[in-house]
Write a protein that holds these residues in place. Sequence first.
Motif, PDB file in Angstrom:
ATOM      1  N   ALA A 153       0.839  -1.204   0.000  1.00 35.38           N
ATOM      2  CA  ALA A 153       0.000   0.000   0.000  1.00 35.38           C
ATOM      3  C   ALA A 153       0.874   1.255   0.000  1.00 35.38           C
ATOM      4  O   ALA A 153       0.579   2.225  -0.704  1.00 35.38           O
ATOM      5  N   ARG A 154       1.972   1.219   0.762  1.00 33.06           N
ATOM      6  CA  ARG A 154       2.858   2.389   0.832  1.00 33.06           C
ATOM      7  C   ARG A 154       3.571   2.633  -0.490  1.00 33.06           C
ATOM      8  O   ARG A 154       3.948   3.764  -0.797  1.00 33.06           O
ATOM      9  N   SER A 155       3.761   1.560  -1.290  1.00 36.23           N
ATOM     10  CA  SER A 155       4.413   1.751  -2.589  1.00 36.23           C
ATOM     11  C   SER A 155       3.414   2.238  -3.653  1.00 36.23           C
ATOM     12  O   SER A 155       3.796   2.832  -4.640  1.00 36.23           O
ATOM     13  N   LEU A 156       2.127   2.002  -3.415  1.00 39.03           N
ATOM     14  CA  LEU A 156       1.102   2.368  -4.408  1.00 39.03           C
ATOM     15  C   LEU A 156       0.480   3.741  -4.160  1.00 39.03           C
ATOM     16  O   LEU A 156       0.077   4.424  -5.088  1.00 39.03           O
ATOM     17  N   ALA A 157       0.388   4.127  -2.889  1.00 41.68           N
ATOM     18  CA  ALA A 157      -0.346   5.354  -2.537  1.00 41.68           C
ATOM     19  C   ALA A 157       0.622   6.482  -2.216  1.00 41.68           C
ATOM     20  O   ALA A 157       1.792   6.255  -1.927  1.00 41.68           O
ATOM     21  N   GLN A 158       0.089   7.704  -2.260  1.00 40.74           N
ATOM     22  CA  GLN A 158       0.829   8.801  -1.619  1.00 40.74           C
ATOM     23  C   GLN A 158       0.545   8.614  -0.133  1.00 40.74           C
ATOM     24  O   GLN A 158      -0.590   8.290   0.238  1.00 40.74           O
ATOM     25  N   THR A 159       1.541   8.831   0.702  1.00 41.70           N
ATOM     26  CA  THR A 159       1.286   8.616   2.135  1.00 41.70           C
ATOM     27  C   THR A 159       1.662   9.830   2.965  1.00 41.70           C
ATOM     28  O   THR A 159       2.592  10.568   2.628  1.00 41.70           O
ATOM     29  N   LEU A 160       0.913  10.019   4.021  1.00 39.55           N
ATOM     30  CA  LEU A 160       1.283  10.965   5.077  1.00 39.55           C
ATOM     31  C   LEU A 160       1.433  10.103   6.317  1.00 39.55           C
ATOM     32  O   LEU A 160       0.436   9.584   6.824  1.00 39.55           O
ATOM     33  N   LEU A 161       2.657   9.907   6.775  1.00 38.00           N
ATOM     34  CA  LEU A 161       2.878   8.979   7.884  1.00 38.00           C
ATOM     35  C   LEU A 161       3.112   9.746   9.190  1.00 38.00           C
ATOM     36  O   LEU A 161       3.648  10.849   9.190  1.00 38.00           O
ATOM     37  N   ASN A 162       2.683   9.130  10.279  1.00 34.35           N
ATOM     38  CA  ASN A 162       2.899   9.688  11.626  1.00 34.35           C
ATOM     39  C   ASN A 162       2.282  11.073  11.821  1.00 34.35           C
ATOM     40  O   ASN A 162       2.890  11.962  12.416  1.00 34.35           O
ATOM     41  N   VAL A 163       1.079  11.248  11.302  1.00 31.44           N
ATOM     42  CA  VAL A 163       0.359  12.509  11.488  1.00 31.44           C
ATOM     43  C   VAL A 163      -0.207  12.519  12.909  1.00 31.44           C
ATOM     44  O   VAL A 163      -0.976  11.621  13.273  1.00 31.44           O
ATOM     45  N   PRO A 164       0.148  13.511  13.740  1.00 28.83           N
ATOM     46  CA  PRO A 164      -0.361  13.505  15.119  1.00 28.83           C
ATOM     47  C   PRO A 164      -1.856  13.835  15.185  1.00 28.83           C
ATOM     48  O   PRO A 164      -2.328  14.684  14.436  1.00 28.83           O
ATOM     49  N   TYR A 165      -2.574  13.134  16.055  1.00 27.70           N
ATOM     50  CA  TYR A 165      -3.976  13.507  16.312  1.00 27.70           C
ATOM     51  C   TYR A 165      -4.151  13.908  17.776  1.00 27.70           C
ATOM     52  O   TYR A 165      -5.238  14.228  18.224  1.00 27.70           O
ATOM     53  N   GLY A 166      -3.044  13.862  18.535  1.00 26.27           N
ATOM     54  CA  GLY A 166      -3.082  14.240  19.951  1.00 26.27           C
ATOM     55  C   GLY A 166      -1.670  14.544  20.406  1.00 26.27           C
ATOM     56  O   GLY A 166      -0.745  14.569  19.602  1.00 26.27           O
ATOM     57  N   GLU A 167      -1.520  14.718  21.692  1.00 28.13           N
ATOM     58  CA  GLU A 167      -0.219  15.097  22.257  1.00 28.13           C
ATOM     59  C   GLU A 167       0.686  13.895  22.502  1.00 28.13           C
ATOM     60  O   GLU A 167       1.901  14.017  22.518  1.00 28.13           O
ATOM     61  N   GLY A 168       0.082  12.740  22.737  1.00 29.37           N
ATOM     62  CA  GLY A 168       0.870  11.553  23.141  1.00 29.37           C
ATOM     63  C   GLY A 168       1.722  10.996  22.021  1.00 29.37           C
ATOM     64  O   GLY A 168       1.387  11.124  20.843  1.00 29.37           O
ATOM     65  N   ASP A 169       2.830  10.343  22.391  1.00 27.68           N
ATOM     66  CA  ASP A 169       3.741   9.727  21.411  1.00 27.68           C
ATOM     67  C   ASP A 169       3.020   8.744  20.502  1.00 27.68           C
ATOM     68  O   ASP A 169       3.301   8.646  19.314  1.00 27.68           O
ATOM     69  N   GLY A 170       2.106   7.977  21.090  1.00 21.67           N
ATOM     70  CA  GLY A 170       1.411   6.947  20.319  1.00 21.67           C
ATOM     71  C   GLY A 170       0.219   7.472  19.527  1.00 21.67           C
ATOM     72  O   GLY A 170      -0.437   6.719  18.805  1.00 21.67           O
ATOM     73  N   GLU A 171      -0.081   8.760  19.665  1.00 23.44           N
ATOM     74  CA  GLU A 171      -1.302   9.308  19.054  1.00 23.44           C
ATOM     75  C   GLU A 171      -1.007   9.843  17.654  1.00 23.44           C
ATOM     76  O   GLU A 171      -0.986  11.034  17.395  1.00 23.44           O
ATOM     77  N   LYS A 172      -0.769   8.866  16.754  1.00 21.73           N
ATOM     78  CA  LYS A 172      -0.428   9.222  15.378  1.00 21.73           C
ATOM     79  C   LYS A 172      -1.185   8.324  14.414  1.00 21.73           C
ATOM     80  O   LYS A 172      -1.599   7.222  14.755  1.00 21.73           O
ATOM     81  N   LEU A 173      -1.376   8.843  13.195  1.00 21.96           N
ATOM     82  CA  LEU A 173      -2.048   8.027  12.195  1.00 21.96           C
ATOM     83  C   LEU A 173      -1.323   8.128  10.856  1.00 21.96           C
ATOM     84  O   LEU A 173      -0.549   9.058  10.609  1.00 21.96           O
ATOM     85  N   ASP A 174      -1.554   7.138  10.009  1.00 24.73           N
ATOM     86  CA  ASP A 174      -0.989   7.104   8.665  1.00 24.73           C
ATOM     87  C   ASP A 174      -2.125   7.256   7.659  1.00 24.73           C
ATOM     88  O   ASP A 174      -3.161   6.604   7.789  1.00 24.73           O
ATOM     89  N   VAL A 175      -1.895   8.100   6.659  1.00 22.94           N
ATOM     90  CA  VAL A 175      -2.926   8.365   5.649  1.00 22.94           C
ATOM     91  C   VAL A 175      -2.447   7.853   4.297  1.00 22.94           C
ATOM     92  O   VAL A 175      -1.324   8.159   3.864  1.00 22.94           O
ATOM     93  N   TYR A 176      -3.286   7.070   3.653  1.00 23.56           N
ATOM     94  CA  TYR A 176      -2.999   6.517   2.320  1.00 23.56           C
ATOM     95  C   TYR A 176      -3.908   7.220   1.319  1.00 23.56           C
ATOM     96  O   TYR A 176      -5.130   7.079   1.375  1.00 23.56           O
ATOM     97  N   ILE A 177      -3.292   7.985   0.419  1.00 23.27           N
ATOM     98  CA  ILE A 177      -4.064   8.873  -0.456  1.00 23.27           C
ATOM     99  C   ILE A 177      -4.014   8.386  -1.903  1.00 23.27           C
ATOM    100  O   ILE A 177      -2.934   8.164  -2.456  1.00 23.27           O
ATOM    101  N   PRO A 178      -5.191   8.237  -2.528  1.00 20.41           N
ATOM    102  CA  PRO A 178      -5.216   7.805  -3.931  1.00 20.41           C
ATOM    103  C   PRO A 178      -4.867   8.968  -4.861  1.00 20.41           C
ATOM    104  O   PRO A 178      -4.941  10.133  -4.471  1.00 20.41           O
ATOM    105  N   ASN A 179      -4.486   8.634  -6.087  1.00 17.11           N
ATOM    106  CA  ASN A 179      -4.258   9.679  -7.090  1.00 17.11           C
ATOM    107  C   ASN A 179      -5.597  10.096  -7.676  1.00 17.11           C
ATOM    108  O   ASN A 179      -6.073   9.511  -8.636  1.00 17.11           O
TER     109      ASN A 179
END
Length: 292
Positions: free
Chosen positions: A44-70
Amino acid sequence: MKDWTKINKELERQYSPSRWSHRMSADAVIKAHVKALKEGTERARSLAQTLLNVPYGEGDGEKLDVYIPNTNSLDVHLVIYLHGGYWQFLSKEESGFMAVPLIEKGVVVVAVGYDVAPKGNMDLMVSQVRRSVVSVVQQYSHISGLYLCGHSAGAHLAAMVLSTDWSQYSVTPQIKGAFLVSGIYDIQPILSTYVNEPLKMTEEVAMRNSPSRLIPQLKLSSSSCHIVVAVAQNDSTEFRRQSEDYFKTLEASGLNVTMEDVENTDHFSVIELLVDGEYHLTKLLLKMMGKS
């Protein structure tokens, strides 16, 4: 008098999904599961544009990865995926696999990270996934359809998201569809099993975090959501009961819910196969989005 040792042993067996696979041994099926999810996520990471480790909160573990289609379309469907691993295992790093067939159809996929036990406890994890959904809605104002998918412990967390009192948050997410795959909706039976050792849940914590007890709130928050409760043919009797009971309770409450008993799958393959565009649940999700 009941033989509690026997009852406990049976509960442990029922809540050990790896012991129910017909494909391979318990240890092998878990190894193969991690490998399949990792490989799918790498693809999926090779096929999509990605935004990795986007924070959604203050905590270290509070991150998300976004897989964006063309796609230039502003009419974006977005699926938030909540990983399984019994609230103590796996991470967002293996959680992008379902983006493989979805980005081809112009669907954005978001894999959410949360603090698994022992670092995180149940209340924290539930709070984190709720906040992750709020953050996604705030960042993607042009979502035309928001969908949730969770597997196993992630299906539990997705059901908790559907049961959120959004009045305590800055936005009210309009979730159109939710796929709850091989989940646990009543946590009490696992209190006395090995699963609870790192979680250290009390009866009280289990009760307030059991989606089966929060149907009135789910009805208020998610009445327009189409909920799919999916279970693997080769899930344990107890996992199958959990899904069937939750489905029946939702149905009796007049909610828009369907049950999918996915044949020729076990607790692990039922989610691994979402990497395939021809898989029954993938096709169902795309159909729900009007993308089939």
